[in-house]
Enzyme design. Structure first.
Site, PDB file in Angstrom:
ATOM      1  N   GLY A  15     -29.641 -48.023 122.564  1.00 51.28           N
ATOM      2  CA  GLY A  15     -30.782 -47.152 122.876  1.00 51.28           C
ATOM      3  C   GLY A  15     -32.100 -47.887 122.740  1.00 51.28           C
ATOM      4  N   ALA A  16     -32.154 -49.096 123.324  1.00 49.94           N
ATOM      5  CA  ALA A  16     -33.313 -49.974 123.106  1.00 49.94           C
ATOM      6  C   ALA A  16     -34.307 -49.928 124.259  1.00 49.94           C
ATOM      7  CB  ALA A  16     -32.829 -51.409 122.902  1.00 49.94           C
ATOM      8  N   ASN A  17     -34.153 -48.936 125.172  1.00 52.43           N
ATOM      9  CA  ASN A  17     -35.058 -48.911 126.322  1.00 52.43           C
ATOM     10  C   ASN A  17     -36.341 -48.129 126.062  1.00 52.43           C
ATOM     11  OD1 ASN A  17     -32.753 -46.801 126.684  1.00 52.43           O
ATOM     12  ND2 ASN A  17     -34.495 -45.934 127.759  1.00 52.43           N
ATOM     13  N   GLY A  19     -38.817 -45.930 122.618  1.00 47.43           N
ATOM     14  CA  GLY A  19     -38.938 -45.485 121.231  1.00 47.43           C
ATOM     15  C   GLY A  19     -38.732 -46.577 120.186  1.00 47.43           C
ATOM     16  N   ILE A  20     -38.100 -46.184 119.099  1.00 45.07           N
ATOM     17  CA  ILE A  20     -37.884 -47.061 117.947  1.00 45.07           C
ATOM     18  C   ILE A  20     -37.031 -48.269 118.344  1.00 45.07           C
ATOM     19  CG2 ILE A  20     -36.780 -47.170 115.662  1.00 45.07           C
ATOM     20  CD1 ILE A  20     -37.391 -44.059 115.515  1.00 45.07           C
ATOM     21  N   GLY A  21     -36.020 -48.025 119.175  1.00 43.33           N
ATOM     22  CA  GLY A  21     -35.101 -49.098 119.579  1.00 43.33           C
ATOM     23  C   GLY A  21     -35.804 -50.183 120.373  1.00 43.33           C
ATOM     24  N   SER A 144     -31.319 -40.102 109.684  1.00 42.71           N
ATOM     25  CA  SER A 144     -32.541 -39.286 109.620  1.00 42.71           C
ATOM     26  C   SER A 144     -32.531 -38.490 108.324  1.00 42.71           C
ATOM     27  CB  SER A 144     -32.571 -38.309 110.796  1.00 42.71           C
ATOM     28  OG  SER A 144     -33.604 -37.368 110.627  1.00 42.71           O
ATOM     29  N   TYR A 171     -27.573 -31.577 115.277  1.00 41.47           N
ATOM     30  CA  TYR A 171     -28.227 -32.880 115.095  1.00 41.47           C
ATOM     31  C   TYR A 171     -28.173 -33.274 113.619  1.00 41.47           C
ATOM     32  CZ  TYR A 171     -31.968 -36.400 114.878  1.00 41.47           C
ATOM     33  OH  TYR A 171     -32.690 -37.555 114.644  1.00 41.47           O
TER      34      TYR A 171
HETATM   35  N1  LIG Z   1     -38.310 -39.914 116.380  1.00 42.79           N
HETATM   36  C1  LIG Z   1     -38.091 -39.431 115.182  1.00 42.79           C
HETATM   37  O1  LIG Z   1     -38.939 -38.741 114.594  1.00 42.79           O
HETATM   38  C2  LIG Z   1     -36.795 -39.700 114.485  1.00 42.79           C
HETATM   39  C3  LIG Z   1     -36.626 -39.193 113.189  1.00 42.79           C
HETATM   40  C4  LIG Z   1     -35.428 -39.445 112.522  1.00 42.79           C
HETATM   41  C5  LIG Z   1     -34.441 -40.184 113.146  1.00 42.79           C
HETATM   42  N2  LIG Z   1     -34.624 -40.635 114.423  1.00 42.79           N
HETATM   43  C6  LIG Z   1     -33.533 -41.410 115.037  1.00 42.79           C
HETATM   44  O2  LIG Z   1     -34.051 -42.587 115.599  1.00 42.79           O
HETATM   45  C7  LIG Z   1     -33.174 -43.041 116.629  1.00 42.79           C
HETATM   46  C8  LIG Z   1     -33.990 -43.487 117.826  1.00 42.79           C
HETATM   47  O3  LIG Z   1     -34.596 -42.349 118.386  1.00 42.79           O
HETATM   48  P1  LIG Z   1     -36.064 -42.336 119.004  1.00 42.79           P
HETATM   49  O4  LIG Z   1     -36.862 -41.431 118.158  1.00 42.79           O
HETATM   50  O5  LIG Z   1     -36.541 -43.694 119.290  1.00 42.79           O
HETATM   51  O6  LIG Z   1     -35.742 -41.504 120.347  1.00 42.79           O
HETATM   52  P2  LIG Z   1     -35.798 -41.862 121.882  1.00 42.79           P
HETATM   53  O7  LIG Z   1     -37.111 -42.468 122.222  1.00 42.79           O
HETATM   54  O8  LIG Z   1     -35.396 -40.607 122.588  1.00 42.79           O
HETATM   55  O9  LIG Z   1     -34.660 -42.979 122.046  1.00 42.79           O
HETATM   56  C9  LIG Z   1     -33.301 -42.642 121.984  1.00 42.79           C
HETATM   57  C10 LIG Z   1     -32.517 -43.714 122.699  1.00 42.79           C
HETATM   58  O10 LIG Z   1     -31.131 -43.338 122.688  1.00 42.79           O
HETATM   59  C11 LIG Z   1     -30.628 -43.470 124.006  1.00 42.79           C
HETATM   60  N3  LIG Z   1     -29.472 -42.633 124.290  1.00 42.79           N
HETATM   61  C12 LIG Z   1     -29.400 -41.295 124.340  1.00 42.79           C
HETATM   62  N4  LIG Z   1     -28.175 -40.897 124.730  1.00 42.79           N
HETATM   63  C13 LIG Z   1     -27.443 -42.037 124.908  1.00 42.79           C
HETATM   64  C14 LIG Z   1     -26.114 -42.285 125.326  1.00 42.79           C
HETATM   65  N5  LIG Z   1     -25.281 -41.289 125.667  1.00 42.79           N
HETATM   66  N6  LIG Z   1     -25.698 -43.565 125.397  1.00 42.79           N
HETATM   67  C15 LIG Z   1     -26.530 -44.579 125.107  1.00 42.79           C
HETATM   68  N7  LIG Z   1     -27.815 -44.407 124.739  1.00 42.79           N
HETATM   69  C16 LIG Z   1     -28.269 -43.127 124.641  1.00 42.79           C
HETATM   70  C17 LIG Z   1     -31.803 -43.081 124.881  1.00 42.79           C
HETATM   71  O11 LIG Z   1     -31.585 -43.470 126.234  1.00 42.79           O
HETATM   72  P3  LIG Z   1     -32.351 -42.705 127.434  1.00 42.79           P
HETATM   73  O12 LIG Z   1     -33.756 -43.218 127.441  1.00 42.79           O
HETATM   74  O13 LIG Z   1     -31.545 -43.131 128.618  1.00 42.79           O
HETATM   75  O14 LIG Z   1     -32.266 -41.252 127.139  1.00 42.79           O
HETATM   76  C18 LIG Z   1     -32.905 -43.847 124.183  1.00 42.79           C
HETATM   77  O15 LIG Z   1     -32.857 -45.190 124.564  1.00 42.79           O
HETATM   78  C19 LIG Z   1     -32.219 -41.891 116.913  1.00 42.79           C
HETATM   79  O16 LIG Z   1     -30.966 -42.171 116.329  1.00 42.79           O
HETATM   80  C20 LIG Z   1     -32.858 -40.709 116.202  1.00 42.79           C
HETATM   81  O17 LIG Z   1     -31.920 -39.754 115.776  1.00 42.79           O
HETATM   82  C21 LIG Z   1     -35.776 -40.409 115.108  1.00 42.79           C
END
Ligand SMILES: NC(=O)c1ccc[n+]([C@@H]2O[C@H](COP(=O)([O-])OP(=O)(O)OC[C@H]3O[C@@H](n4cnc5c(N)ncnc54)[C@H](OP(=O)(O)O)[C@@H]3O)[C@@H](O)[C@H]2O)c1
Length: 284
Positions: A15-17, A19-21, A144, A171
């Site tokens: 999921g590196a495209n 956000g955090i990744g 989380s 979730y």
């Molecule tokens: N943001 C927060 O406040 C927060 C808080 C606590 C924990 N987290 C955790 O942090 C991690 C990163 O999340 P983020 O906040 O950076 O969110 P994000 O920007 O939505 O990024 C999520 C990533 O996961 C990918 N993904 C989703 N479904 C997938 C699948 N079926 N196969 C492969 N990749 C998939 C997405 O791809 P697409 O772009 O194609 O959808 C995107 O690259 C997650 O595990 C989340 O639970 C986030």
């Protein structure tokens, strides 16, 4: 945080495209590692790779197609990844996640459980032998603080479409599974450092299910993606974190998880259930 060079390392981030990744992939590439961006959309990953290379023309980054909602595709992705080079994988950052969704995965699991936990379980176990070839391997599971908001795991609910309207309770369960998986993985593999973490509340696309006006207001009070990647980067690369396996991290420091998150019996049950549901025998 002490800077550690990642020169010569191979790091894989799911999921590196965005956000955090994306920030984690960019910063690890800046430290000199070859970084594989394992993502479900080639177009979105290509755009992220462009941004990373624009920021640092020397970045060594590549795309791998990975859809965590389809276990047979996950298996094919690991075969493709391992065939790319005969080198150890130094760090696996299991970052991809979905929140606030309703539905099931291709294999019939609740969507959040299936993507956030079970897909990553199959992915990690298929790569584990190559990780163990590295000198100091690490697995970083982005969980989380939401894992504290559960009343435990109801196993039957994981093999059905999302029951709640918001997807939030599911979730929270999936994030508890991330914490428990990390704990059990660390217990079984003492040659790998395993981390689970809370990144903070970060203004990423994860909030796409929240209605737009509310989302815009809320995001003003959240951490930036760069701030949100700090704990991930600490666990993935810092010398201070080395050897501190099996812990849950918040703000780049170990923190006590919710009692469910340190329940060894629950962790063992989740492992057995994940093996059974995925058809993996991961006995080490
Ligand atoms: N943001 C927060 O406040 C927060 C808080 C606590 C924990 N987290 C955790 O942090 C991690 C990163 O999340 P983020 O906040 O950076 O969110 P994000 O920007 O939505 O990024 C999520 C990533 O996961 C990918 N993904 C989703 N479904 C997938 C699948 N079926 N196969 C492969 N990749 C998939 C997405 O791809 P697409 O772009 O194609 O959808 C995107 O690259 C997650 O595990 C989340 O639970 C986030």
């Amino acid at each position: 945080m002490t800077e550690l060079s990642c020169e010569g390392q191979w790091v894989v981030v799911t999921g590196a495209n965005t956000g955090i990744g994306e920030v984690a992939a960019r910063e690890i590439a800046r430290k000199g590692a070859l970084v594989t961006l394992a993502c479900r959309s080639e177009a979105r990953a290509a755009a992220a790779i462009d941004r990373i290379v624009q920021d640092n023309p020397a970045a060594n980054v590549e795309f791998l197609h990975l859809d965590l909602s389809d276990l047979s595709q996950v298996r094919s992705a690991t075969v493709e990844l391992l065939a790319r080079r005969d080198a150890p994988i130094d760090v696996l950052v299991n970052n991809a996640g979905v929140a606030g969704r309703r539905g099931v995965t291709k294999d019939g699991f609740e969507i959040q459980f299936g993507v956030n936990h079970l897909g990553h379980f199959v992915w990690t176990m298929a790569l584990i032998d190559r990780l163990r070839c590295a000198r100091s391997p690490r697995v970083v599971n982005v969980a989380s603080r939401a894992h504290t908001r559960t009343a435990g795991i109801i196993w039957e609910h994981l093999q059905r479409p999302t029951r709640s309207v918001s997807g939030w309770p599911e979730y929270c369960v999936s994030k508890l599974c991330n914490v428990l998986f990390s704990r059990e993985l660390a217990r079984r593999y003492d040659d790998i450092d395993v981390y689970s973490l809370h990144p903070g509340v970060v203004a990423t696309d994860i909030w796409r299910g929240v209605p737009a006006p509310v989302r815009w207001v809320l995001k003003r009070f959240m951490l930036s993606n760069e701030q949100g990647a700090e704990t991930t980067l600490h666990c993935a690369t810092s010398p201070e974190a080395q050897g501190q396996s099996g812990l849950y991290w918040d703000k780049a420091a170990p923190k006590q998880p919710h009692p469910y998150g340190s329940d060894d019996k629950l962790a063992a049950t989740l492992w057995a259930q994940s093996e059974q549901w995925s058809g993996i025998d991961a006995t080490s």
